[in-house]
Design a protein around this motif. Structure first.
Motif, mmCIF file in Angstrom:
data_model
loop_
_atom_site.group_PDB
_atom_site.id
_atom_site.type_symbol
_atom_site.label_atom_id
_atom_site.label_comp_id
_atom_site.label_asym_id
_atom_site.label_seq_id
_atom_site.Cartn_x
_atom_site.Cartn_y
_atom_site.Cartn_z
ATOM 1 N N LYS A 127 -7.460 -1.849 -20.598
ATOM 2 C CA LYS A 127 -7.880 -3.139 -20.062
ATOM 3 C C LYS A 127 -6.749 -3.844 -19.334
ATOM 4 O O LYS A 127 -6.988 -4.661 -18.449
ATOM 5 N N ASP A 128 -5.524 -3.520 -19.698
ATOM 6 C CA ASP A 128 -4.368 -4.181 -19.108
ATOM 7 C C ASP A 128 -4.046 -3.622 -17.725
ATOM 8 O O ASP A 128 -3.624 -4.371 -16.835
ATOM 9 N N LYS A 129 -4.250 -2.337 -17.533
ATOM 10 C CA LYS A 129 -3.893 -1.703 -16.264
ATOM 11 C C LYS A 129 -4.645 -2.277 -15.067
ATOM 12 O O LYS A 129 -4.035 -2.505 -14.016
ATOM 13 N N PRO A 130 -5.973 -2.516 -15.173
ATOM 14 C CA PRO A 130 -6.658 -3.095 -14.010
ATOM 15 C C PRO A 130 -6.101 -4.448 -13.587
ATOM 16 O O PRO A 130 -5.985 -4.723 -12.389
ATOM 17 N N PHE A 131 -5.716 -5.295 -14.555
ATOM 18 C CA PHE A 131 -5.123 -6.583 -14.204
ATOM 19 C C PHE A 131 -3.751 -6.395 -13.573
ATOM 20 O O PHE A 131 -3.376 -7.126 -12.655
ATOM 21 N N SER A 132 -2.992 -5.412 -14.064
ATOM 22 C CA SER A 132 -1.691 -5.124 -13.468
ATOM 23 C C SER A 132 -1.857 -4.660 -12.027
ATOM 24 O O SER A 132 -1.107 -5.081 -11.136
ATOM 25 N N LEU A 133 -2.829 -3.789 -11.795
ATOM 26 C CA LEU A 133 -3.104 -3.337 -10.434
ATOM 27 C C LEU A 133 -3.535 -4.499 -9.554
ATOM 28 O O LEU A 133 -3.164 -4.577 -8.378
ATOM 29 N N PHE A 134 -4.301 -5.417 -10.133
ATOM 30 C CA PHE A 134 -4.849 -6.524 -9.354
ATOM 31 C C PHE A 134 -3.739 -7.396 -8.790
ATOM 32 O O PHE A 134 -3.731 -7.708 -7.594
ATOM 33 N N TYR A 135 -2.776 -7.803 -9.652
ATOM 34 C CA TYR A 135 -1.777 -8.739 -9.137
ATOM 35 C C TYR A 135 -0.572 -8.052 -8.500
ATOM 36 O O TYR A 135 0.256 -8.722 -7.871
ATOM 37 N N THR A 136 -0.466 -6.719 -8.629
ATOM 38 C CA THR A 136 0.649 -6.032 -7.983
ATOM 39 C C THR A 136 0.311 -5.513 -6.595
ATOM 40 O O THR A 136 1.208 -5.355 -5.763
ATOM 41 N N ILE A 137 -0.975 -5.238 -6.323
ATOM 42 C CA ILE A 137 -1.310 -4.711 -4.998
ATOM 43 C C ILE A 137 -2.517 -5.393 -4.364
ATOM 44 O O ILE A 137 -2.506 -5.669 -3.159
ATOM 45 N N ILE A 138 -3.558 -5.703 -5.168
ATOM 46 C CA ILE A 138 -4.770 -6.286 -4.577
ATOM 47 C C ILE A 138 -4.508 -7.708 -4.076
ATOM 48 O O ILE A 138 -4.853 -8.055 -2.937
ATOM 49 N N THR A 139 -3.884 -8.524 -4.927
ATOM 50 C CA THR A 139 -3.613 -9.912 -4.519
ATOM 51 C C THR A 139 -2.675 -9.995 -3.314
ATOM 52 O O THR A 139 -2.967 -10.736 -2.359
ATOM 53 N N PRO A 140 -1.522 -9.269 -3.280
ATOM 54 C CA PRO A 140 -0.677 -9.329 -2.079
ATOM 55 C C PRO A 140 -1.379 -8.855 -0.818
ATOM 56 O O PRO A 140 -1.054 -9.319 0.280
ATOM 57 N N MET A 141 -2.333 -7.918 -0.958
ATOM 58 C CA MET A 141 -3.067 -7.452 0.212
ATOM 59 C C MET A 141 -4.113 -8.475 0.653
ATOM 60 O O MET A 141 -4.371 -8.645 1.852
ATOM 61 N N CYS A 142 -4.729 -9.154 -0.316
ATOM 62 C CA CYS A 142 -5.796 -10.112 0.000
ATOM 63 C C CYS A 142 -5.271 -11.423 0.559
ATOM 64 O O CYS A 142 -5.988 -12.097 1.317
ATOM 65 N N ASN A 143 -4.058 -11.816 0.176
ATOM 66 C CA ASN A 143 -3.532 -13.117 0.621
ATOM 67 C C ASN A 143 -3.574 -13.296 2.141
ATOM 68 O O ASN A 143 -4.114 -14.299 2.628
ATOM 69 N N PRO A 144 -3.020 -12.356 2.932
ATOM 70 C CA PRO A 144 -3.095 -12.563 4.390
ATOM 71 C C PRO A 144 -4.509 -12.497 4.932
ATOM 72 O O PRO A 144 -4.828 -13.177 5.916
ATOM 73 N N ILE A 145 -5.376 -11.692 4.296
ATOM 74 C CA ILE A 145 -6.774 -11.621 4.737
ATOM 75 C C ILE A 145 -7.463 -12.960 4.511
ATOM 76 O O ILE A 145 -8.170 -13.478 5.389
#
Length: 316
Positions: A270-288
């Motif tokens: 359960k922890d890994k998806p949240f780690s993936l979310f704020y390490t790669i998904i959020t930085p990618m989504c911010n400029p979008i």
């Protein structure tokens, strides 16, 4: 200087994706490589156009530029190591490399929390005090605010000490794809509960203190918007805040789940998806998020791409 503090463990083994099949590793490698390249390209484009386009010479874009810079630093700290882990099975991470990665994650994470709070304050001044906006959010003030963001450098040293104060003489397998403080601390010998409590207390200060400023800023913004008679005026004011609010929700949800529960009542799966979310998904989504919901940003991107195409045509 002996960085290992008497530890017999010389390296760590990341087990973030060990349960997956080799075919899944290849798929994940391709997916994360594409996401990493997209995040790097889009955040670099944000940095470029906010520095070169004179029409974006405002505090909001000044802060956005530094947010993109922090996102670039964040994904560069974690994702390349994860890609290596997907290619090389049981790839060891040296003790020093793990310490360095954790320090950079601490620094950038805290800096981004503070910067998001200042961006909320900027929106508050722009909406609630428009006539005094240029005076309150002057260039000197913005530079000083961004300077305080790097308080995370000092805070990172303290958190690093608390994470590695005990020797590591037991298991060296980390159930994640990067060196994460709550997991690393549980691998150490001695009194790990004290370190966990300190990390938890620091997370409360680092995450909730900026959040208080964000909540207060948007409470004042909401009160100001509701007092306006014009429906169009309300919509315009809300549209300027929507992008920032979306970024705040994405970042804080995943960060609070990961660091404000140091005893890890949730398992690694359960922890890994949240780690993936704020390490790669959020930085990618911010400029979008900022580019799609902002006409000025979209116009600046079109102009930047147009200048690039024109320069290539002239060179040919």
């Amino acid at each position: 200087m002996d960085l290992r503090n008497g530890s017999t463990v010389s390296d760590f083994i990341l087990l973030g994706f060990e349960q997956n099949s080799p075919s899944t590793w290849a798929l994940l490698f391709a997916l994360f490589l594409v996401l990493y390249c997209l995040a790097m390209a889009m955040n670099s484009l944000i940095i470029f156009i906010t520095w070169t386009d004179p029409r974006l010479n405002s505090p909001m874009y000044f802060f956005l530029c530094h947010l993109s810079f922090l996102d670039v630093c964040f994904i560069t700290t974690t994702i390349p190591q994860m890609l290596i882990h997907l290619v090389v099975k049981n790839h060891p991470v040296s003790f020093t490399s793990c310490m360095t990665q954790m320090y950079l994650v601490f620094c950038v994470g805290v800096a981004e929390c503070i910067l998001l709070a200042f961006m909320a304050y900027d929106r508050y001044v722009a909406i609630c005090h428009p006539l005094s906006y240029a005076q309150i959010m002057s260039q000197q003030v913005c530079v000083k605010l961004v300077g305080t963001v790097f308080f995370g450098l000092i805070n990172g040293i303290f958190l690093e000490y608390m994470s590695f104060r005990n020797p590591f003489c037991r298991d060296n397998h980390i159930e994640n794809f990067f060196c994460k403080a709550p997991i690393v601390i549980t691998l150490s010998s001695g009194d790990t509960q004290f370190s966990m409590k300190v990390i938890f207390a620091d997370a409360i200060v680092a995450l909730l203190s900026p959040m208080v400023l964000i909540v207060i800023s948007y409470a004042c913004i909401l009160a100001s918007i509701l007092s306006r008679a014009s429906f169009s005026g309300r919509g315009m004011a809300l549209s300027t805040c929507a992008s920032h609010l979306t970024v705040v929700v994405f970042f804080y949800t995943s960060a609070m789940f990961s660091y404000m529960n140091p005893r890890s009542t949730h398992g690694p799966d359960k922890d890994k998806p949240f780690s993936l979310f704020y390490t790669i998904i959020t930085p990618m989504c911010n400029p979008i998020i900022y580019s799609f919901r902002n006409k000025e940003m979209k116009g600046a991107m079109v102009r930047a791409l147009g200048r690039t195409s024109l320069a290539q045509a002239v060179s040919v």
